[in-house]
Design an enzyme around this catalytic site. Structure first.
Site, PDB file in Angstrom:
ATOM      1  N   GLU A  49      10.967   0.877   7.326  1.00  0.00           N
ATOM      2  CA  GLU A  49      10.378  -0.283   6.055  1.00  0.00           C
ATOM      3  C   GLU A  49      11.495   0.563   4.527  1.00  0.00           C
ATOM      4  O   GLU A  49      11.843   1.341   4.446  1.00  0.00           O
ATOM      5  CB  GLU A  49       9.297  -0.089   6.134  1.00  0.00           C
ATOM      6  N   HIS A  65       4.581  -8.198  -2.835  1.00  0.00           N
ATOM      7  CA  HIS A  65       5.377  -8.441  -1.563  1.00  0.00           C
ATOM      8  C   HIS A  65       6.766  -9.505  -2.002  1.00  0.00           C
ATOM      9  O   HIS A  65       6.850 -10.381  -2.059  1.00  0.00           O
ATOM     10  CB  HIS A  65       4.700  -8.656  -0.459  1.00  0.00           C
ATOM     11  N   ARG A  89      10.130  -2.001  -2.426  1.00  0.00           N
ATOM     12  CA  ARG A  89       9.444  -3.788  -2.770  1.00  0.00           C
ATOM     13  C   ARG A  89       9.583  -4.453  -4.280  1.00  0.00           C
ATOM     14  O   ARG A  89       9.797  -5.164  -4.044  1.00  0.00           O
ATOM     15  CB  ARG A  89       8.184  -3.580  -1.986  1.00  0.00           C
ATOM     16  N   HIS A 106      -0.239  -8.637  -3.338  1.00  0.00           N
ATOM     17  CA  HIS A 106      -0.125  -7.984  -2.269  1.00  0.00           C
ATOM     18  C   HIS A 106      -1.064  -6.192  -2.069  1.00  0.00           C
ATOM     19  O   HIS A 106      -2.243  -6.245  -1.448  1.00  0.00           O
ATOM     20  CB  HIS A 106       1.415  -7.271  -1.781  1.00  0.00           C
ATOM     21  N   ARG A 158       3.976   1.013  -4.673  1.00  0.00           N
ATOM     22  CA  ARG A 158       3.320   2.087  -3.213  1.00  0.00           C
ATOM     23  C   ARG A 158       4.016   1.712  -2.129  1.00  0.00           C
ATOM     24  O   ARG A 158       4.934   0.767  -2.564  1.00  0.00           O
ATOM     25  CB  ARG A 158       1.760   1.208  -2.676  1.00  0.00           C
TER      26      ARG A 158
HETATM   27  C1  SIN Z   1       5.000  -4.688   5.770  1.00  0.00           C
HETATM   28  O1  SIN Z   1       4.328  -5.135   6.496  1.00  0.00           O
HETATM   29  O2  SIN Z   1       5.310  -4.885   5.441  1.00  0.00           O
HETATM   30  C2  SIN Z   1       3.517  -5.004   5.046  1.00  0.00           C
HETATM   31  C3  SIN Z   1       2.837  -3.812   5.133  1.00  0.00           C
HETATM   32  C4  SIN Z   1       2.678  -2.874   3.689  1.00  0.00           C
HETATM   33  O3  SIN Z   1       2.182  -3.632   2.502  1.00  0.00           O
HETATM   34  O4  SIN Z   1       2.388  -1.338   3.111  1.00  0.00           O
END
Ligand code: SIN
Length: 506
Positions: free
Chosen positions: A110, A224, A268, A328, A363
């Site tokens: 991620e 997000h 993010r 988010h 975060r």
């Molecule tokens: C996601 O799956 O993109 C969200 C994961 C998160 O908010 O940590």
């Protein structure tokens, strides 16, 4: 001791289980059904350094970098250091994380992680798997579960928490407690676009503020980047970009590298702002192109997203899908020490309701389920210990410039509670436009003044919906005031002369 845990996401369920295992009498109170809330919706997974190419130090470095220099390194060390123990506990409780053919944890990638280190279950149904296992464990433990109970307030006497006040079936009832653990989650409903369910109204943070607890970092709200742009608020996990999906503009051009060398896998907040700016510049939604991953791989790795997007009329294996940022996660919250203690004796906070200092200004992806588990365990372990006293004993991150102590910045305490005439949608639109992804001094001042006027015109709430709206109004004021007070730009808090895109809800 008698312990009341409020909230039944990963943090509350974990705290309740560990408190019971430590011999305390535990009552778990939740406003919906056990396990409802944000945890069960989490797609991505649980971050942790599991691979031979990884280490807790690398995980900590990525967490600190994403946090924009405002994370507390000690809290981060605790978070990453406990990751493998907490994953092992979840496995022991029956969470079937996805695995390689030889049995190792499959690790997803991620944004802003320098390694693939996200453990996931059911492909993209990690939260649901965790909620299932932990709720089953709570049901099997000797824990009193009270569902459908709304937290009206904390009961405070002689400067310490003595219990909670609930609204159950329109009747007000009190539960006495020696300690209360708030695990009520965040306040995504502050915004017109959010990934959070309707119940994410910040009830625990609002109750803690009314009780005089210190809060911190409320100006840091994470958006997000990729939510399906059809008005549903449906999240398309960052892990999809981790598997190779790209963001394209109206001309089909990849634009994410214009703002950051990591492109789609930049932190993010960076990606979310890039999307908002690009969509506004072209008056056209940005699209997520996952077609190169292939239909079979998309359905296997992301079965929930595959099903949900198809149900909404999109075939993401064939065509790019429109995406938008949406609120988010709240990085700030009730300020705690490393064991979840707040500034009010007897009151603990864990999970998204808390500000442990791990997230700083932004975060790192998939650190939140981990944080709920890690600090849920630590708070439970601290329950029986004497409450520390003295200047160093309670945290306090509230001493940061954004700190909100005993009520939001610039506001007198107690905060008047609100009901009509404002409407939740009004607050959500105001927050989206003026306290959202891109902020300006004028916009923040307008928001603070408008919220102040709505608050002054309000009446005491009676129903659950009115209480929720009053809590949102209180938090909106606290968030806007904290954002106004922070004059620099860092992480998710960006002051900009460019206005946020005008909201056109589908
Ligand atoms: C996601 O799956 O993109 C969200 C994961 C998160 O908010 O940590």
């Amino acid at each position: 001791m008698n312990v009341v845990v409020v909230g039944s996401g990963i943090a509350g369920l974990t705290a309740a289980l560990h408190a019971r295992a430590a011999g305390h009498a535990v009552t778990l109170v939740t406003k919906g059904a056990l396990g409802d809330g944000c945890t069960r919706l989490a797609q991505g997974g649980v971050a942790g350094a599991y691979g031979a190419d990884d280490s807790a130090d690398l995980h900590a470095a990525d967490t600190l970098a994403a946090g924009g220099g405002l994370s507390d390194p000690t809290a981060v060390a605790v978070l990453v250091g406990d990751a493998s123990a907490r994953i092992a506990e979840l496995v022991a409780r029956g969470v079937a994380f996805d695995r390689t053919p030889d049995g190792a944890l499959l690790r997803g990638r991620e944004a802003a992680h320098s390694r693939a280190r996200i453990a996931h279950a059911g492909g993209d149904a990690t939260g649901a798997a965790i909620a299932r296992s932990l709720t089953a464990a709570v049901r099997a433990a000797d824990i009193v579960v009270v569902e459908g109970a709304f937290l009206v307030d904390l009961v405070v006497d002689d400067h310490a928490v003595r219990g909670i006040r609930l609204l159950v079936d329109r009747a007000v009832t009190d539960i006495a407690a020696d300690a209360v653990v708030l695990a009520t989650g965040g306040a995504g409903q502050l915004y017109a676009r959010t990934t959070n369910p309707r119940g994410a109204t910040g009830d625990g943070i609002a109750a803690a503020l009314r009780a005089g607890a210190a809060a911190a970092d409320l100006e840091f709200v994470q958006f997000h980047p990729t939510v399906l742009d059809d008005g549903s608020g449906f999240l398309v996990s960052e892990a999809v970009r981790g598997e190779g999906a790209v963001l394209i503009d109206a001309d089909g051009r990849r634009f994410a590298f214009d703002t950051h060398p990591d492109g789609e896998l930049a932190p993010r907040d960076v990606v979310a702002r890039a999307i908002a700016r690009q969509a506004a510049a072209q008056s056209s939604p940005v699209r997520l192109d996952a077609t190169a991953i292939g239909a079979e791989a998309l359905a296997r790795r992301f079965p929930t997203i595959d099903r949900m997007t198809r149900e909404r009329g999109f075939d993401w294996s064939a065509d790019p899908i429109p995406v938008t940022p949406a609120a988010h996660y709240l990085m700030g919250g009730v300020a705690t020490d490393l064991d979840g203690r707040t500034s009010v004796p007897g009151l603990f906070a864990v999970g998204e309701v808390a500000c442990t200092g791990t997230h700083g200004a932004n975060r790192l992806a998939s650190n939140s389920l981990l944080e709920g588990a890690v600090f849920g365990v630590r708070a439970a372990a601290a329950l029986g210990a004497p409450w520390p006293s003295g200047p160093d004993a309670t945290l306090l991150r509230a001493s940061t410039p954004s700190g909100v102590s005993a009520g939001p910045v610039g506001m007198s305490v107690p905060e008047p509670r609100a009901s009509v005439p404002f409407d939740r949608g009004d607050v959500q639109r105001l927050m989206w436009e003026h306290v959202g992804l891109l902020r300006s001094d004028a916009g923040l001042r307008h928001a603070v003044e408008t919220l102040r006027a709505w608050s002054a015109a309000s009446r005491p709430p009676r129903s659950v919906a009115e209480h929720e709206d009053a809590n949102l109004l209180l938090l909106a004021r606290a968030t806007a005031s904290a954002a106004l007070a922070r004059t620099d730009s860092v992480g998710s808090h960006q002051r900009d002369t460019v206005a946020a895109p005008v909201l056109e809800t589908a």
